[in-house]
Design a protein around this motif. Structure first.
Motif, PDB file in Angstrom:
ATOM      1  N   ARG A 137      -2.814  20.548   4.246  1.00 19.32           N
ATOM      2  CA  ARG A 137      -1.819  21.786   4.062  1.00 19.32           C
ATOM      3  C   ARG A 137      -2.626  22.829   4.261  1.00 19.32           C
ATOM      4  N   GLU A 138      -3.779  22.858   3.302  1.00 24.01           N
ATOM      5  CA  GLU A 138      -4.386  24.141   3.060  1.00 24.01           C
ATOM      6  C   GLU A 138      -5.177  24.684   4.589  1.00 24.01           C
ATOM      7  N   LEU A 139      -5.587  23.757   5.517  1.00 25.00           N
ATOM      8  CA  LEU A 139      -6.182  23.885   6.634  1.00 25.00           C
ATOM      9  C   LEU A 139      -5.328  24.522   7.633  1.00 25.00           C
ATOM     10  N   ILE A 140      -4.124  23.820   7.558  1.00 26.52           N
ATOM     11  CA  ILE A 140      -2.973  24.231   8.590  1.00 26.52           C
ATOM     12  C   ILE A 140      -2.385  25.759   8.015  1.00 26.52           C
ATOM     13  N   ALA A 141      -2.365  25.960   6.880  1.00 23.89           N
ATOM     14  CA  ALA A 141      -1.756  27.249   6.360  1.00 23.89           C
ATOM     15  C   ALA A 141      -2.773  28.265   6.750  1.00 23.89           C
ATOM     16  N   ALA A 142      -4.143  27.943   6.576  1.00 22.38           N
ATOM     17  CA  ALA A 142      -5.160  29.003   7.046  1.00 22.38           C
ATOM     18  C   ALA A 142      -5.378  29.090   8.355  1.00 22.38           C
ATOM     19  N   GLY A 143      -4.509  28.512   8.916  1.00 22.42           N
ATOM     20  CA  GLY A 143      -4.547  28.696  10.633  1.00 22.42           C
ATOM     21  C   GLY A 143      -5.981  28.034  11.236  1.00 22.42           C
ATOM     22  N   GLU A 144      -6.530  27.233  10.446  1.00 24.36           N
ATOM     23  CA  GLU A 144      -7.475  26.396  11.136  1.00 24.36           C
ATOM     24  C   GLU A 144      -7.440  25.563  12.418  1.00 24.36           C
ATOM     25  N   LEU A 145      -6.064  25.031  12.419  1.00 22.84           N
ATOM     26  CA  LEU A 145      -5.641  24.257  13.607  1.00 22.84           C
ATOM     27  C   LEU A 145      -4.893  25.201  14.659  1.00 22.84           C
ATOM     28  N   GLY A 146      -4.752  26.350  14.315  1.00 25.11           N
ATOM     29  CA  GLY A 146      -3.701  27.245  15.250  1.00 25.11           C
ATOM     30  C   GLY A 146      -2.632  26.743  15.193  1.00 25.11           C
ATOM     31  N   GLU A 147      -1.946  26.932  16.292  1.00 26.69           N
ATOM     32  CA  GLU A 147      -0.413  26.410  16.498  1.00 26.69           C
ATOM     33  C   GLU A 147      -0.342  24.982  16.861  1.00 26.69           C
ATOM     34  N   ILE A 148       0.295  24.403  15.918  1.00 23.31           N
ATOM     35  CA  ILE A 148       0.621  23.008  16.048  1.00 23.31           C
ATOM     36  C   ILE A 148       1.422  22.416  17.217  1.00 23.31           C
ATOM     37  N   ARG A 149       0.911  21.484  17.862  1.00 25.38           N
ATOM     38  CA  ARG A 149       1.239  20.956  19.104  1.00 25.38           C
ATOM     39  C   ARG A 149       1.782  19.771  19.110  1.00 25.38           C
ATOM     40  N   ARG A 150       1.208  18.999  18.406  1.00 25.74           N
ATOM     41  CA  ARG A 150       1.904  17.401  18.075  1.00 25.74           C
ATOM     42  C   ARG A 150       1.639  16.840  16.767  1.00 25.74           C
ATOM     43  N   THR A 151       2.552  16.213  16.376  1.00 29.10           N
ATOM     44  CA  THR A 151       2.371  15.527  15.045  1.00 29.10           C
ATOM     45  C   THR A 151       2.595  13.989  15.235  1.00 29.10           C
ATOM     46  N   ASN A 152       1.509  12.980  14.753  1.00 30.05           N
ATOM     47  CA  ASN A 152       2.032  11.426  14.933  1.00 30.05           C
ATOM     48  C   ASN A 152       1.521  11.105  13.503  1.00 30.05           C
ATOM     49  N   TRP A 153       2.449  10.066  13.027  1.00 25.48           N
ATOM     50  CA  TRP A 153       2.311   9.401  11.904  1.00 25.48           C
ATOM     51  C   TRP A 153       2.687   7.766  12.171  1.00 25.48           C
ATOM     52  N   ILE A 154       1.728   6.770  11.935  1.00 20.96           N
ATOM     53  CA  ILE A 154       2.041   5.433  12.019  1.00 20.96           C
ATOM     54  C   ILE A 154       1.901   4.783  10.647  1.00 20.96           C
ATOM     55  N   ILE A 155       2.914   4.679   9.946  1.00 19.11           N
ATOM     56  CA  ILE A 155       2.658   4.002   8.585  1.00 19.11           C
ATOM     57  C   ILE A 155       3.185   2.523   8.483  1.00 19.11           C
ATOM     58  N   THR A 156       2.596   1.750   8.904  1.00 18.77           N
ATOM     59  CA  THR A 156       3.116   0.393   8.819  1.00 18.77           C
ATOM     60  C   THR A 156       2.417  -0.740   7.936  1.00 18.77           C
ATOM     61  N   ASN A 157       1.733  -0.122   6.720  1.00 19.46           N
ATOM     62  CA  ASN A 157       0.966  -0.977   6.009  1.00 19.46           C
ATOM     63  C   ASN A 157       1.827  -1.118   4.576  1.00 19.46           C
ATOM     64  N   TRP A 158       3.223  -1.454   4.764  1.00 14.39           N
ATOM     65  CA  TRP A 158       4.270  -1.787   4.085  1.00 14.39           C
ATOM     66  C   TRP A 158       4.723  -3.077   3.935  1.00 14.39           C
ATOM     67  N   TYR A 159       3.885  -4.117   4.165  1.00 12.11           N
ATOM     68  CA  TYR A 159       4.210  -5.442   4.587  1.00 12.11           C
ATOM     69  C   TYR A 159       5.093  -5.840   3.398  1.00 12.11           C
ATOM     70  N   ARG A 160       6.248  -6.445   3.492  1.00 14.33           N
ATOM     71  CA  ARG A 160       7.126  -7.105   2.689  1.00 14.33           C
ATOM     72  C   ARG A 160       7.747  -8.531   2.972  1.00 14.33           C
ATOM     73  N   SER A 161       7.569  -9.327   2.214  1.00 13.23           N
ATOM     74  CA  SER A 161       8.118 -10.792   2.702  1.00 13.23           C
ATOM     75  C   SER A 161       9.652 -10.771   2.066  1.00 13.23           C
ATOM     76  N   GLN A 162      10.023 -11.900   2.713  1.00 14.67           N
ATOM     77  CA  GLN A 162      11.550 -12.285   2.547  1.00 14.67           C
ATOM     78  C   GLN A 162      11.894 -12.468   1.057  1.00 14.67           C
ATOM     79  N   SER A 163      10.605 -13.008   0.326  1.00 13.93           N
ATOM     80  CA  SER A 163      10.857 -13.312  -1.184  1.00 13.93           C
ATOM     81  C   SER A 163      11.025 -11.969  -1.937  1.00 13.93           C
ATOM     82  N   TYR A 164      10.455 -10.938  -1.274  1.00 14.05           N
ATOM     83  CA  TYR A 164      10.467  -9.614  -1.923  1.00 14.05           C
ATOM     84  C   TYR A 164      11.898  -9.096  -1.952  1.00 14.05           C
TER      85      TYR A 164
END
Length: 389
Positions: A137-164
């Protein structure tokens, strides 16, 4: 006020917060009361917590008792706004567990009550204390990335069994939780996605699969595509049905890209911005010079205690909140929009049509079927279960 007297409502996830407060880990805070409607949890609290902590079965009576200045609300999802509104109207400061609620219509009402109350209102977005995301957040707010063009988040380490899912009849139902992986496992990521970039999408197209991997009625697999006002795009992918899973967050700007994965923050920094290189380079094939930088971050992550301490400091000292409760509506807007896009098989423009979402959610909740009696939850150690969601 030299010390904040805090009560905890809901002793699932709330039990861990109660133990932190009772241990003295939060400077300036004292646990004076806890509340749960479940007699077994009341007994466990009485046997585990200090003798001077009063155990209640009625949250409204506890809030009106004069024995607490603030409350932590860790009830089931649908109850967060209702309990928070009641406590704010009693003149109490409020910290709610995530999510802020199940649908934005109820959370918008909560936000108005909170704003009018003059009380401190926060939400348990403890991942905002994570040094990795703070640094991003600090780096983006400081302009280190310039203008944002794309964001990608893959968050699949939530494995849950049927028993859960079978551990409680309310789990993974529209009536019990109000959603699946988006409302239960992913609220932190949906919050961080917009908090780190400072951007909310203008429209969303999502594809949610309901009961794809498990015998449940809510979503357990999601792929969403979003567009931002500046022309940037984003993708959010999540599921509870894959093993092994991935947690990779990438933000690309015209000055490079930053990736958070495996507990590391890596910045691929362009020596000159891409638009400048494009305008000046005449060599045909070629690309900007890029430096791979492993960005150091503070190894200390205070987790939930970081939010509890900040909440206490905001009450006693006026310290700015890390996670203002009013901001809980942003991540919830994203999950609501993803549901609505799937239900209508169409794009969803933001601001969200809150009435349409609410009516479609109510239809699903009315037809929701519990797999097991709620009483069977008693066989599960909910303090550990809720700890990892």
């Amino acid at each position: 006020m030299k010390q904040v007297r805090i009560g905890v409502i809901g002793l699932g996830m709330g039990f861990s917060h109660a133990k932190s407060l009772a241990s003295g880990a939060i400077a300036g805070a004292k646990l004076t009361a806890v509340c749960d409607i479940n007699p077994a949890k009341q007994q466990a609290a009485a046997e585990t917590l200090p003798a001077d902590v009063k155990v209640w079965s009625d949250a409204e009576a506890m809030a009106a008792s004069g024995e607490v200045d603030a409350v932590v609300i860790a009830t089931p999802h649908y109850g967060h706004p209702q309990e928070a509104i009641r406590c704010l109207n009693k003149g109490l400061h409020v910290l709610i567990e995530k999510p802020a609620g199940v649908y934005t219509k109820q959370v918008r009402e909560l936000n108005k009550v909170a704003a009018d109350s003059g009380k401190v209102f926060s939400i348990m977005y403890n991942q905002r204390c994570n040094p990795l995301y703070k640094k991003l957040r600090e780096l983006i707010a400081a302009g280190e990335l310039g203008e944002i063009r794309r964001t990608n988040w893959i968050i699949t380490n939530w494995y849950r069994s049927q028993s859960y899912y079978d551990s409680g009849g309310w789990r993974a139902t529209w009536a019990g939780e109000g959603g699946g992986v988006l409302i239960n496992q992913s609220p932190h990521q949906l919050d961080l996605w917009q908090w780190t970039t400072g951007m909310m999408p203008v429209r969303v197209r999502a594809f949610c699969a309901f009961g794809k991997y498990r015998n449940i009625e809510v979503e357990d697999d999601v792929t969403a595509y979003v567009e931002y006002e500046n022309g940037a795009t984003g993708v959010f992918i999540t599921t509870t049905g894959e093993a092994p899973g991935t947690n990779r967050y990438e933000v690309n700007g015209d000055r490079g890209k930053i990736v958070i994965e495996d507990g590391k923050l890596t910045f691929w920094r362009l020596r000159v911005p891409e638009p400048e290189f494009n305008q000046t380079y005449k060599g045909g094939f070629g690309e900007p010079e890029c430096w791979k930088c492993d960005v150091p971050v503070d190894p200390h992550h205070p987790q939930h205690n970081g939010i509890l301490q900040n909440f206490t400091d905001a009450i006693l000292k006026g310290t700015p909140l890390i996670a203002p409760g009013e901001e809980g509506i942003h991540g919830l807007t994203l999950s609501n929009a993803m549901h609505l896009s799937t239900w209508t098989d169409n794009w969803v423009e933001l601001p969200l049509d809150e009435e349409l979402y609410h009516s479609m959610l109510q239809e699903r909740a009315a037809n929701s079927v519990k797999r097991k009696p709620v009483q069977e939850i008693e066989s599960v150690d909910m303090s550990s279960t809720f700890g990892s969601y």
